[in-house]
Scaffold this active site. Structure first.
Site, short mmCIF file in Angstrom:
data_model
loop_
_atom_site.label_atom_id
_atom_site.label_comp_id
_atom_site.label_asym_id
_atom_site.label_seq_id
_atom_site.Cartn_x
_atom_site.Cartn_y
_atom_site.Cartn_z
N GLY A 11 0.31 -1.31 -0.09
CA GLY A 11 0.12 -0.01 0.04
C GLY A 11 0.88 1.38 -0.48
O GLY A 11 0.37 2.38 -0.81
N ASN A 12 1.99 1.08 0.35
CA ASN A 12 2.76 2.46 0.36
C ASN A 12 3.32 2.43 -0.44
O ASN A 12 3.91 3.48 -1.02
CB ASN A 12 3.96 1.77 1.59
CG ASN A 12 3.69 2.43 2.59
OD1 ASN A 12 3.19 3.49 2.99
ND2 ASN A 12 4.28 1.08 3.42
N LYS A 129 -0.45 -6.63 12.76
CA LYS A 129 -1.07 -5.71 11.67
C LYS A 129 -0.53 -4.30 11.38
O LYS A 129 -1.93 -3.89 11.72
CB LYS A 129 -1.74 -6.31 10.81
CG LYS A 129 -1.34 -5.79 9.43
CD LYS A 129 -0.96 -6.48 9.09
CE LYS A 129 -0.17 -6.04 7.23
NZ LYS A 129 0.38 -6.41 6.38
N LYS A 214 -0.96 -9.14 2.70
CA LYS A 214 -1.44 -9.18 1.14
C LYS A 214 -0.62 -10.14 0.44
O LYS A 214 -0.85 -10.19 -0.88
CB LYS A 214 -1.19 -7.66 0.18
CG LYS A 214 -0.45 -6.88 0.70
CD LYS A 214 1.11 -7.57 -0.38
CE LYS A 214 1.82 -6.58 -0.33
NZ LYS A 214 2.79 -6.49 0.31
N LYS A 276 7.52 -11.31 4.12
CA LYS A 276 7.77 -11.23 2.33
C LYS A 276 8.43 -12.53 1.64
O LYS A 276 8.08 -13.55 1.09
CB LYS A 276 8.63 -9.90 1.42
CG LYS A 276 8.14 -9.19 1.46
CD LYS A 276 8.16 -7.45 0.86
CE LYS A 276 7.86 -6.62 0.65
NZ LYS A 276 8.08 -6.21 2.04
#
Length: 321
Positions: A11-12, A129, A214, A276
């Site tokens: 989102g960043n 989160k 995500k 990630k």
């Protein structure tokens, strides 16, 4: 044969100036990203875009808190849905414009996406989160006292609000996403990790107030679609060990055992690179013929061709040629 890549943006990626988080500024950031996604499509890839929404959900919740004397506050599940629509619209418009500029005939579809989670997931008892903008410690502690937030320091970048983050088990709209990809569309789905839902005893879906990672949802979608690649763009061209230190070393390739060992050694930040890498390992465990890649957005096409980025794989990565 057309190959499929799932690309998971944070989102960043829509915000490059903490002093300007307006929708026009976010769209301007995304137009630059759209060109890199269009490069993939122009090169013959089936493309599924998954995006984060941490800052955007935080903004929505803050607006709701400020306006609660006038309108009913928005729950987190609806804030996630709201962000999927807004960010999906930005992706659609930016990609439609970019594909038209290149004279490429391609549909772009944004799918409101639900992710099934377990109501007994321990994450509901330990919010972890980060959402919303970065705050000073003093600001965060003030919000904690005023609104009952759970707050935490986020990877040395500042303080943020935290909410529950259960692990996704499956994506409700997987079949629809698969059919859209088969029709050669660029698909935007799994926004913010999906709207958290659980299945009750009657087989009905109930929504939950939570935010899903995500990257984990991208891994589930990549697995369900048997995608050839799961690509996670980030702020650096490659993964590094001893990041930021004088003896920093960039990594071109890792196998599963090497990646797991580096996680155990604490080489990847828990709030930045480690999730990630863990998402890529989850995908590769289920799709050993697939390949996980981490790189920056401008290097995505080169990374799929093996010319950039860090690759994590079980079996040899599929040829991009």
């Amino acid at each position: 044969m057309t190959k499929t890549v799932v690309v998971a943006f944070g989102g960043n990626a829509l915000i490059d100036d903490s002093g300007d988080t307006s929708f026009p500024h976010q769209y301007a950031c995304l137009t630059r990203t759209a060109g890199h996604i269009a490069d993939l499509k122009a090169d013959g890839w089936n493309v599924l875009v998954v995006h984060g929404n941490g800052p955007q959900v935080g903004f929505s919740l803050r607006r709701s808190e400020l306006a609660k004397a006038e309108v009913c506050p928005i729950p987190i599940d609806y804030a996630v849905a709201e962000s999927q629509g807004a960010i999906g619209f930005m992706f659609q418009r930016a990609l439609n414009n970019e594909m038209r500029r290149r004279n490429i005939d391609c549909d772009v579809a944004a799918v409101v996406t639900q992710a099934v989670v377990d109501v007994d997931d321990p994450a509901f008892h330990a919010p972890s989160k980060p959402v919303g903008s970065f705050l000073t410690e003093a600001q965060a502690k003030h919000m904690q006292a005023q609104f009952g937030w759970t707050v935490m320091e986020d990877a040395g970048r500042g303080w943020r609000r935290c909410v529950a983050s259960p692990k996704p088990k499956q994506v409700v709209e997987t079949g629809m996403i698969q059919r859209l990809l088969a029709r050669d569309a660029i698909v935007i789905a799994g926004g913010g990790g999906g709207i958290a839902v659980s299945e009750n005893a009657h087989g009905q879906l109930d929504s939950l107030e939570a935010v899903i990672d995500k990257d984990l949802t991208a891994a589930i979608l990549a697995t369900a679609l048997q995608a050839d690649y799961l690509l996670i763009p980030t702020g650096v061209p490659k993964v590094a060990v001893r990041f930021g230190q004088p003896d920093q070393q960039w990594l071109d390739q890792l196998d599963v055992a090497q990646a797991q060992a580096l996680i155990e050694q604490g080489e990847f930040g828990k709030g930045s690179m480690q999730p990630k890498v863990e998402a890529l390992l989850q995908y590769i465990a289920a799709c050993p013929q697939g390949c996980g890649v981490i790189t920056d957005p401008p290097s995505m096409l080169d990374a799929l061709a093996g010319r950039s980025g860090t690759r994590i794989q079980g079996e040899p990565c599929p040829s991009a040629v």
